[in-house]
Design a protein around this motif. Structure first.
Motif, mmCIF file in Angstrom:
data_model
loop_
_atom_site.group_PDB
_atom_site.id
_atom_site.type_symbol
_atom_site.label_atom_id
_atom_site.label_comp_id
_atom_site.label_asym_id
_atom_site.label_seq_id
_atom_site.Cartn_x
_atom_site.Cartn_y
_atom_site.Cartn_z
ATOM 1 N N MET A 190 1.350 -2.486 7.667
ATOM 2 C CA MET A 190 1.039 -2.915 6.241
ATOM 3 C C MET A 190 1.010 -1.831 5.314
ATOM 4 O O MET A 190 1.387 -0.598 6.511
ATOM 5 C CB MET A 190 -0.223 -3.373 5.814
ATOM 6 C CG MET A 190 -0.791 -4.950 7.006
ATOM 7 S SD MET A 190 -2.120 -5.417 6.365
ATOM 8 C CE MET A 190 -2.882 -5.374 4.473
ATOM 9 N N LEU A 191 0.942 -1.211 4.230
ATOM 10 C CA LEU A 191 0.679 -0.009 3.610
ATOM 11 C C LEU A 191 -0.410 0.054 2.601
ATOM 12 O O LEU A 191 -1.047 -0.699 2.140
ATOM 13 C CB LEU A 191 1.921 -0.239 1.965
ATOM 14 C CG LEU A 191 3.375 -0.253 2.527
ATOM 15 C CD1 LEU A 191 4.568 0.041 1.518
ATOM 16 C CD2 LEU A 191 3.791 0.857 3.424
ATOM 17 N N PRO A 192 -0.651 0.709 2.383
ATOM 18 C CA PRO A 192 -2.622 1.149 1.688
ATOM 19 C C PRO A 192 -2.413 0.879 0.162
ATOM 20 O O PRO A 192 -1.378 1.106 -0.674
ATOM 21 C CB PRO A 192 -2.812 3.040 1.589
ATOM 22 C CG PRO A 192 -1.508 3.129 2.640
ATOM 23 C CD PRO A 192 -0.173 2.852 2.713
ATOM 24 N N ASP A 193 -3.603 -0.399 0.377
ATOM 25 C CA ASP A 193 -3.793 -0.678 -1.242
ATOM 26 C C ASP A 193 -4.819 -0.350 -2.184
ATOM 27 O O ASP A 193 -5.066 -0.677 -2.490
ATOM 28 C CB ASP A 193 -3.164 -2.347 -0.488
ATOM 29 C CG ASP A 193 -5.644 -2.580 0.309
ATOM 30 O OD1 ASP A 193 -6.014 -1.420 0.335
ATOM 31 O OD2 ASP A 193 -5.240 -3.286 0.465
ATOM 32 N N ASN A 194 -5.199 1.325 -1.377
ATOM 33 C CA ASN A 194 -6.256 1.652 -2.408
ATOM 34 C C ASN A 194 -7.616 0.724 -3.074
ATOM 35 O O ASN A 194 -8.383 0.550 -3.511
ATOM 36 C CB ASN A 194 -5.897 2.300 -3.738
ATOM 37 C CG ASN A 194 -4.897 3.032 -3.386
ATOM 38 O OD1 ASN A 194 -4.786 4.088 -2.555
ATOM 39 N ND2 ASN A 194 -3.538 3.264 -4.323
ATOM 40 N N ILE A 195 -7.813 -0.612 -1.568
ATOM 41 C CA ILE A 195 -9.004 -1.198 -1.896
ATOM 42 C C ILE A 195 -9.433 -1.496 -0.097
ATOM 43 O O ILE A 195 -10.489 -1.071 0.020
ATOM 44 C CB ILE A 195 -8.656 -2.765 -2.491
ATOM 45 C CG1 ILE A 195 -8.105 -2.505 -3.631
ATOM 46 C CG2 ILE A 195 -9.823 -3.603 -1.925
ATOM 47 C CD1 ILE A 195 -7.878 -3.709 -4.111
ATOM 48 N N ASN A 196 -8.731 -1.336 0.577
ATOM 49 C CA ASN A 196 -9.285 -1.439 1.732
ATOM 50 C C ASN A 196 -8.420 -0.512 2.950
ATOM 51 O O ASN A 196 -8.972 0.292 4.058
ATOM 52 C CB ASN A 196 -8.596 -2.815 2.618
ATOM 53 C CG ASN A 196 -8.858 -4.508 2.039
ATOM 54 O OD1 ASN A 196 -9.828 -4.217 1.819
ATOM 55 N ND2 ASN A 196 -7.969 -4.439 1.519
ATOM 56 N N SER A 197 -6.941 0.441 1.995
ATOM 57 C CA SER A 197 -7.241 1.215 2.987
ATOM 58 C C SER A 197 -5.995 2.762 1.949
ATOM 59 O O SER A 197 -5.676 2.288 0.914
ATOM 60 C CB SER A 197 -5.719 1.134 3.880
ATOM 61 O OG SER A 197 -5.095 0.140 3.116
#
Length: 474
Positions: A362-369
């Protein structure tokens, strides 16, 4: 009225530049009947502690080889098991198996991409794998039973200092580790291609015939090096006719072709063994947030989301807008005798999602990561864009402990350039330069570059929450 509100908001935003970011700072505008306050709130505390990270899912082409013992860090070693991506096309015109003179495994080490002594003489041995690698493989993988220690393909002794290479290559930004695999292996590969080209059509088909290699440190200690490129090159003679009717004859050319390589599509793994220094263990057990990589310790952190939301909702009006949320974590370097520094990138991910994040690439989503890079000047990591995280929680009926529990771990970030939007023509008009490409995150993998460690000074960290409150005056 809407136009006046827009102007008032702009003026208020301009005033924000002169605001104080200590504690809670309200900034207002009374140019219109309605008032807009911009609140900059930094009154939050961050807590956390070390958690063991005994292994990582090392899905990466980067390879670590070597062994070292560093005071203040511990004893670390890494070997490699890897499959190979085959080429689909071999040069066969004017070439026979007997034309092959030698085959070499070539590993490229970027200049300075190591921890330890560049002058230390190390030994590396290549063994053919005798069985298929498991798909569920981690840094804790034990290669015993997957190779025959009595049947090495080749070995070499190497160092990484400039004096270990010819003068013509001393200025190169790389050092090379080369193992002669013998011409018999090359002839075997060549004959297999001639007899069964389909074996080279996919890495899976090739691995069924040649499972791969085990690359082990078999001599010396004092350095761990990062390899960013691994290929197998074949050196051979090609005999071709010369187009001369009066004097027909052949000529022989010396050729080299790289037919096998380590690529992202195949399975490769760093087999790591790490005995943590007692001093680090003691600090971690005492509750200090110690980050140690590639394996060792992550940092579990409790983010005060409920406190932030409570403060936000206490404004007493529905006309409140979240502007930004930022987290800055200072770093304290841990003394050691090998120059081991903090990791260049870290990932902040919800504890409940860490394993899934890496398993699913996965990639950072600025919500969970989220991710941050290490600023060596300020000695800190800054997560700049956490606004969507708070917006997501505001939309929930209830914020749980799971929403506040995060893990900080060392990662490797990869980026790619993409063309920007058509608005770039305006960028060119106003600034006289093109802005046609932007860097975006292309991949995140556990950090396997080299040993790294740091203490996260969570007690000195700074959470900056900015929001606007509009008060209507009738």
């Amino acid at each position: 009225m809407k136009k006046l509100l827009f102007i008032a908001a702009v003026i208020a935003a301009m005033c924000c530049a002169t605001s104080c970011d200590d504690d809670v700072s309200p900034i207002g505008s009374s140019l219109v009947k309605d008032q807009i306050e911009i609140i900059i709130d930094t009154t939050y505390n961050l807590t956390g502690h070390s958690v063991e990270s005994p292994y990582v899912q090392a899905h990466t082409v980067l390879q670590l080889i070597g062994s070292m013992t560093a005071e203040g860090y511990g004893t670390f070693s890494s070997s490699v098991v890897t499959q190979f991506m085959p080429t689909e096309t071999f040069v066969t015109e004017g070439v026979t198996a007997e034309s092959i003179d030698s085959v070499k495994l070539i590993m490229r080490v970027p200049l300075g991409a190591y921890v330890g002594d560049s002058m230390a003489i190390m030994g590396l041995t290549a063994y053919p794998l005798t069985r298929q690698l498991p798909s569920a493989i981690t840094s804790a993988f034990d290669p015993q039973g997957y190779f025959d220690a009595s049947a090495p393909m080749g070995s070499t002794m190497y160092a990484l200092n400039g004096g270990a290479v010819p003068d013509s290559m001393a200025s190169f930004p790389y050092r090379f580790i080369t193992i002669d695999l013998g011409k018999e292996f090359g002839r075997k590969v060549f004959n297999k291609y001639k007899d069964s080209p389909s074996t080279f059509a996919t890495p899976e088909a090739f691995a069924q015939w040649f499972p791969g290699m085990y690359l082990a440190n078999t001599f010396g200690s004092g350095r761990v090096a990062q390899v960013d490129s691994t290929v197998i090159s074949m050196y051979y003679r090609q005999t071709l006719p010369i187009d001369d009717e009066k004097n027909p004859r052949d000529t022989v050319y010396n050729r080299v072709s790289s037919y096998l390589a380590v690529t992202p599509e195949i399975l490769t793994n760093n087999n790591m063994a790490f005995t943590i220094a007692p001093s680090l263990n003691e600090r971690a057990k005492a509750g200090e947030p110690i980050l140690v990589a590639p394996t060792g310790y992550d940092v579990q952190m409790n983010f005060p989301a409920r406190d932030i939301i409570k403060r936000y909702r206490s404004s007493g009006t529905d006309l409140t807008v979240v502007n930004s949320l930022q987290l800055t974590v200072p770093v304290e370097e841990i003394p050691n005798n090998f120059g081991i520094t903090p990791p260049p990138y870290v990932l902040l991910v919800k504890k409940s999602m860490k394993d899934e994040f890496f398993a699913k690439s996965m990639l950072p989503d600025n919500i969970n990561s989220f991710y941050a890079d290490y600023d060596s000047y300020t000695r800190s990591y800054t997560f700049t864009d956490m606004r969507d995280y708070i917006l997501d929680l505001l939309a929930k009926d209830e914020v749980t402990d799971e929403d506040e529990e995060f893990v900080v771990c060392a990662v490797t970030m990869s980026f790619e350039k993409r063309a920007s939007s058509s608005a770039s023509i305006y960028y060119l008009y106003y600034y006289g330069m093109s802005n046609t490409e932007t860097e975006v995150v292309a991949g995140v993998t556990p950090y396997v570059h080299r040993p790294a460690m740091a203490k996260l000074a969570l007690d000195k960290s700074k959470i900056t929450f900015t929001y606007s409150v509009q008060n209507l005056n009738f």
